[in-house]
Write an enzyme that holds these catalytic residues in place. Structure first.
Site, PDB file in Angstrom:
ATOM      1  N   HIS A 178      12.620  35.333  -2.364  1.00  0.00           N
ATOM      2  CA  HIS A 178      12.035  36.085  -1.248  1.00  0.00           C
ATOM      3  C   HIS A 178      11.728  35.255  -0.016  1.00  0.00           C
ATOM      4  O   HIS A 178      11.227  35.800   0.965  1.00  0.00           O
ATOM      5  CB  HIS A 178      10.735  36.764  -1.693  1.00  0.00           C
ATOM      6  CG  HIS A 178      10.943  38.026  -2.461  1.00  0.00           C
ATOM      7  ND1 HIS A 178      11.144  39.244  -1.854  1.00  0.00           N
ATOM      8  CD2 HIS A 178      10.993  38.257  -3.788  1.00  0.00           C
ATOM      9  CE1 HIS A 178      11.297  40.177  -2.786  1.00  0.00           C
ATOM     10  NE2 HIS A 178      11.221  39.602  -3.973  1.00  0.00           N
TER      11      HIS A 178
ATOM     12  N   LYS B 218       2.021  43.672  10.288  1.00  0.00           N
ATOM     13  CA  LYS B 218       2.529  42.843   9.190  1.00  0.00           C
ATOM     14  C   LYS B 218       1.515  41.740   8.975  1.00  0.00           C
ATOM     15  O   LYS B 218       0.573  41.599   9.758  1.00  0.00           O
ATOM     16  CB  LYS B 218       3.901  42.254   9.533  1.00  0.00           C
ATOM     17  CG  LYS B 218       3.973  41.588  10.914  1.00  0.00           C
ATOM     18  CD  LYS B 218       5.374  41.146  11.288  1.00  0.00           C
ATOM     19  CE  LYS B 218       6.272  42.267  11.735  1.00  0.00           C
ATOM     20  NZ  LYS B 218       7.293  42.697  10.816  1.00  0.00           N
ATOM     21  N   ARG B 219       1.691  40.935   7.921  1.00  0.00           N
ATOM     22  CA  ARG B 219       0.773  39.824   7.723  1.00  0.00           C
ATOM     23  C   ARG B 219       0.769  38.919   8.968  1.00  0.00           C
ATOM     24  O   ARG B 219       1.786  38.759   9.631  1.00  0.00           O
ATOM     25  CB  ARG B 219       1.184  39.007   6.485  1.00  0.00           C
ATOM     26  CG  ARG B 219       0.846  39.683   5.169  1.00  0.00           C
ATOM     27  CD  ARG B 219      -0.641  39.921   4.985  1.00  0.00           C
ATOM     28  NE  ARG B 219      -1.380  38.699   4.782  1.00  0.00           N
ATOM     29  CZ  ARG B 219      -1.916  38.314   3.646  1.00  0.00           C
ATOM     30  NH1 ARG B 219      -1.816  39.066   2.566  1.00  0.00           N
ATOM     31  NH2 ARG B 219      -2.580  37.183   3.549  1.00  0.00           N
TER      32      ARG B 219
ATOM     33  N   LYS C 168       5.936  34.946  11.984  1.00  0.00           N
ATOM     34  CA  LYS C 168       6.150  36.339  12.425  1.00  0.00           C
ATOM     35  C   LYS C 168       5.878  36.492  13.928  1.00  0.00           C
ATOM     36  O   LYS C 168       6.141  37.526  14.517  1.00  0.00           O
ATOM     37  CB  LYS C 168       5.288  37.301  11.602  1.00  0.00           C
ATOM     38  CG  LYS C 168       5.721  37.337  10.122  1.00  0.00           C
ATOM     39  CD  LYS C 168       4.896  38.313   9.307  1.00  0.00           C
ATOM     40  CE  LYS C 168       5.148  38.235   7.817  1.00  0.00           C
ATOM     41  NZ  LYS C 168       6.355  38.966   7.380  1.00  0.00           N
TER      42      LYS C 168
ATOM     43  N   THR D 243      10.663  44.838   5.537  1.00  0.00           N
ATOM     44  CA  THR D 243      10.869  46.244   5.158  1.00  0.00           C
ATOM     45  C   THR D 243      10.118  47.163   6.107  1.00  0.00           C
ATOM     46  O   THR D 243      10.473  48.325   6.260  1.00  0.00           O
ATOM     47  CB  THR D 243      10.411  46.509   3.707  1.00  0.00           C
ATOM     48  OG1 THR D 243       9.118  45.932   3.523  1.00  0.00           O
ATOM     49  CG2 THR D 243      11.377  45.916   2.695  1.00  0.00           C
TER      50      THR D 243
ATOM     51  N   LYS E  97      11.050  51.015   7.821  1.00  0.00           N
ATOM     52  CA  LYS E  97      10.163  52.193   7.887  1.00  0.00           C
ATOM     53  C   LYS E  97      10.093  52.719   9.316  1.00  0.00           C
ATOM     54  O   LYS E  97      10.142  53.930   9.559  1.00  0.00           O
ATOM     55  CB  LYS E  97       8.764  51.819   7.384  1.00  0.00           C
ATOM     56  CG  LYS E  97       8.734  51.499   5.897  1.00  0.00           C
ATOM     57  CD  LYS E  97       7.474  50.740   5.480  1.00  0.00           C
ATOM     58  CE  LYS E  97       7.693  50.125   4.098  1.00  0.00           C
ATOM     59  NZ  LYS E  97       6.683  49.129   3.761  1.00  0.00           N
TER      60      LYS E  97
END
Length: 843
Positions: free
Chosen positions: A378, A569-570, A575, A677, A681
């Site tokens: 992952h 998101k985290r 990110k 993911t 969505k």
């Protein structure tokens, strides 16, 4: 703007959820009242809203149980190959509405609850999220369970029943504060304790080598108590099981102390055993080498493998004789999927059982183990890879250490034969990393001990093959695969965005709910003005609903006509929430510079949790909230720009936020996000993506057409080239005036006049040691955001791109992902067999 339809008004319209039969409504009301009066409110005259929620949950659960029993009987009789998905995280969210949707009961429940004078939505809000995961990895596991059941596969999810899931996030004066998530405080109506299947798990002790083989002795025992949760497929009467283990101390725990009279201490020490399942480690993409974490990893694996072997040996329903004594056929009947390296100990544990307990020779046992296990990688971030100190293993799992050494010995012997004298290659490929301390590389253990290794998006799988596991791929290229992640369209469209699902069903039928690729048919309506208007109208209703919710929660007036620009998101440097923040301040500066100019209004929402020990992530949250304070209270800005930090982002909040998004921010540095993911969505719910060519964004651009996404920034090869050359943030700072202004404002205390030094760590990181190269993509990101604003002025063209995106999102169903795993890794075939419901006789 017209007010959005209430749920009751929408309920009167034809709906994909099916029209409620009157018989169903009457039956649900009767069942609801029975549960309310006999199960719940025995000693009180007055029922609370929570009682109503529990009564409804029990009513819906009644519809599950018969199907659940029938499914398990069906598996016993047919004896198919069973899939076991091992994950330390299952981020399930709420269960009530999802169960109603999958059983086709939502309309009947809605109507029944309405007739009883209650509000279904209010009852749904009472349910606690089952937050047994950190983010993407745990939510993926939840989507996979939904698809496994929907595809009629005999599958089990195995994990830990954490007493405390991912912490609740409070924002206090702009800082994240963590609170324990006591989600089981009021009980969990969806789980069933199964004490009859309780199993022992051993720790510590020592190994004795005898003539009859190795014995692991003098161990400490902890009991694993299973709790089963039913997982319904979509309208096919299949109900699979998620089995989560809870740690219990055995009754003779620490009896030694008891014997010398310290009875109280002996009882108190039971907590040490039970701590194993107490709390989820709150790190995402970061390895924390704590003994308790290693205990959790072994605990779930040891209990699960005993369970799998018991089931393998007992086979046919009703047959009490253990009829399978040979493990030859084990890989034909059992598949074990390791969700990341966290359950990697399944490999040495299966070897221990086969060699020490079942007395198979090493070669045969190894063949069975490799054929049974498969591993999903992952992440490629080095700090996320699990590397356990050997001395910790020696103490906690001495037999497993011996087994891992033997696996490594055999593995290196093979490499030595293939590459004589290449000691550097042996060092790189060893399962044991020399150093102080010596460590076990769990990813290498997974690769060597599995017959299939997959990444989770095409670009990620390529990076895995060419960099992370290149040496392994050179030897066994056939072992490496790609399985691009997916999401379940039941929760992430039908449940959270019923209005949108309705208009699709009206145009193309309901088949897309189990075959998402049918959304391609929406391209036939690309120039249909009525359809374009309908899609835009649903989005607007969702935005108004979210705006009302946010106004109530945050007391900020939101302009529902503005672009809803969302990054949830985290919180993690890779990110790049910081890049988003730099854009916000740039927009703010432009408005301040030219307040008379027309600006396309924006509401920027950022949400996500920071790991409690991750200083930089917490500073990023503080910066975002401070910037929001300044902007939201500046009269010059008005409603042209608003910034909201979404507190305590979780599955149930995502279900409200995602359907209302116009713009989805997927802006990680190319080559760092394995898949993502959330991006899928948003795409399915009609948001346009602004993103880098990273993770699944690459395939999204392929499916929808790159011209229908806002793609910017460096590609993987650009990042690699920059790494070679060296990244110099200062040259961007010197060259780009808008960037310089933003950084100077953060540095000077513009957003925190009382503590001007507050953000010096952020500025220092961005200028001097930014691994994720925020400044390198700034210019392209800002100009791409200008294109977003320009297109938003043309609603029709914007909505056409939205339709392109939705029509291209079919690939990103977890049904497609699981079908690929089933055929290409597990060797099983999805089935559309409908098990007869409980009220129909079986054949």
């Amino acid at each position: 703007m017209a007010t959005p339809l209430t749920d009751y008004e929408r309920r009167k319209q034809i709906s994909v959820r099916g029209i409620a039969g009157l018989g169903d409504v009457a039956e649900i009301k009767k069942s609801f009242n029975r549960h309310l009066h006999f199960t719940l409110v025995k000693d009180r005259n007055v029922a609370t809203p929570r009682d109503y929620y529990f009564a409804l949950a029990h009513t819906v659960r009644d519809h599950l149980v018969g199907r659940w029993i029938r499914t398990q009987q069906y598996y016993y009789e047919k004896d198919p190959k069973r899939v076991h998905y091992l994950s330390l995280e299952f981020y399930m969210g709420r269960t009530l509405q999802n169960t109603m949707v999958n059983l086709g009961l939502q309309n009947a429940c809605d109507e029944a609850i309405y007739q009883l004078g209650l509000d279904l939505e209010e009852l749904q809000e009472i349910e606690e999220d089952a937050g047994l995961g950190n983010g993407g990895l745990g939510r993926l596991a939840a989507c996979f369970l939904d698809s496994l059941a929907t595809l009629g596969l005999a599958a089990y999810g195995y994990g830990i029943r954490y007493e405390f899931g991912i912490f609740n996030q409070k924002i206090t004066n702009g800082w994240q504060v963590e609170e324990a998530d006591d989600w089981l405080r009021y009980g969990n109506p969806w789980e069933k304790a199964r004490p009859e299947y309780m199993l022992p798990v051993h720790f510590y002790g020592r190994v004795e080598h005898t003539s009859s083989g190795a014995k692991w002795v003098d161990t400490q025992v902890v009991l694993a108590m299973p709790y089963d949760t039913p997982v319904p497929g979509f309208k096919n009467n299949t109900v699979n099981t998620m089995r989560l283990w809870s740690a219990k101390a055995p009754n003779d725990f620490n009896l030694q102390e008891f014997n010398v009279g310290d009875y109280i201490q002996a009882v108190l020490d039971r907590n040490l055993a039970e701590n194993i399942s107490r709390v989820l480690y709150p790190n995402d993409n970061f390895f924390e080498g704590k003994e308790l974490r290693l205990k959790q990893e072994y605990f779930v694996v040891a209990a699960t493998l005993q369970d799998i072997i018991r089931r393998f040996k007992s086979s046919k329903f009703g047959c009490r004789d253990p009829i399978r004594t040979s493990f030859e056929t084990f890989p034909e009947k059992v598949a074990i999927q390791l969700n990341d390296t966290h359950p990697a100990l399944a490999i040495p544990e299966l070897m221990r059982i086969l060699v020490d307990v079942e007395k198979h020779d090493w070669t045969k046992a190894w063949e069975v183990t490799v054929k049974t296990c498969a591993y999903t990688n992952h992440t490629v971030l080095p700090e996320a890879l699990e590397r356990w100190p050997v001395h910790m293993f020696e103490k906690l799992l001495p037999r497993h250490l011996e087994i891992i050494y033997e696996i490594n010995h055999q593995h290196l012997k093979r490499i030595e034969a293939l590459y004589p004298g290449d000691t550097d290659r042996l060092r790189r490929m060893s399962l044991i990393e020399e150093g102080d301390p010596k460590r076990i590389n769990m990813a290498h253990l997974c690769v060597v001990g599995s017959h299939a290794v997959n990444g989770v998006a095409r670009i990620h799988s390529d990076i895995v093959k060419t960099t992370v596991f290149k040496d392994f791929c050179d030897i066994e290229p056939e072992k490496f695969q790609n399985k691009t992640n997916g999401i379940t369209p039941r929760r992430w469209l039908l449940l959270c965005n019923p209005g949108l699902a309705d208009i699709f069903a009206e145009k193309i039928g309901e088949g897309f709910l189990t075959d998402l690729s049918q959304l391609k048919k929406l391209l036939d309506f690309l120039n249909n003005d009525g359809f374009i208007r309908d899609v835009a109208k649903i989005k607007q209703e969702n935005k108004q609903k979210l705006a009302a919710y946010l106004e109530e929660e945050y007391h900020v007036k939101i302009n529902p006509e503005s672009i809803f620009d969302i990054q949830v998101k985290r919180i993690h440097e890779y990110k790049r929430q910081l890049l988003n923040c730099l854009h916000i301040i740039t927009l703010y500066n432009r408005i301040k510079k030219d307040p008379k100019k027309h600006f396309v209004p924006r509401t920027v929402m950022i949400g996500g949790k920071a790991a409690p020990g991750y200083h930089m992530a917490k500073m990023i949250i503080k910066l975002i909230t401070n910037v929001g304070q300044v902007i939201n209270n500046d009269p010059v800005v008005g409603d042209r720009l608003k910034v909201i930090f979404l507190e305590n982002y979780r599955v149930s909040l995502a279900e409200k936020v995602i359907p209302a998004a116009d713009l989805s921010e997927q802006i990680s540095t190319a080559g760092t996000e394995a898949s993502g993911t959330g991006n899928m969505k948003f795409m399915l719910n009609g948001a346009l993506t602004i993103g880098t060519m990273d993770g699944a964004n690459v395939e999204m651009a392929e499916e929808a057409g790159e011209e229908n996404l806002f793609i910017f920034g460096m590609r993987v090869e650009d990042v690699l080239a920059m790494d070679k050359k060296g990244y110099n943030a200062k040259e961007y700072y010197d060259r780009i005036p808008e960037l310089r202004q933003v950084i100077d404002q953060i540095q000077s205390g513009y957003f925190n006049p009382k503590e001007p030094e507050l953000f010096k760590d952020i500025v220092n990181m961005l200028l001097n040691h930014d691994r994720f190269k925020v400044f390198a993509d700034y210019e392209d990101y800002i100009s791409c955001q200008d294109k977003v604003s320009a297109l938003y002025k043309n609603p029709k063209e914007w909505t056409k791109k939205v339709i392109h995106n939705i029509a291209g999102s079919g690939k990103f169903s977890s049904d497609r992902t699981i079908t690929e795993y089933a055929r290409e890794i597990w060797g099983v075939e999805p089935s559309d067999v409908k098990i007869p419901p409980p009220n129909e006789p079986r054949d």
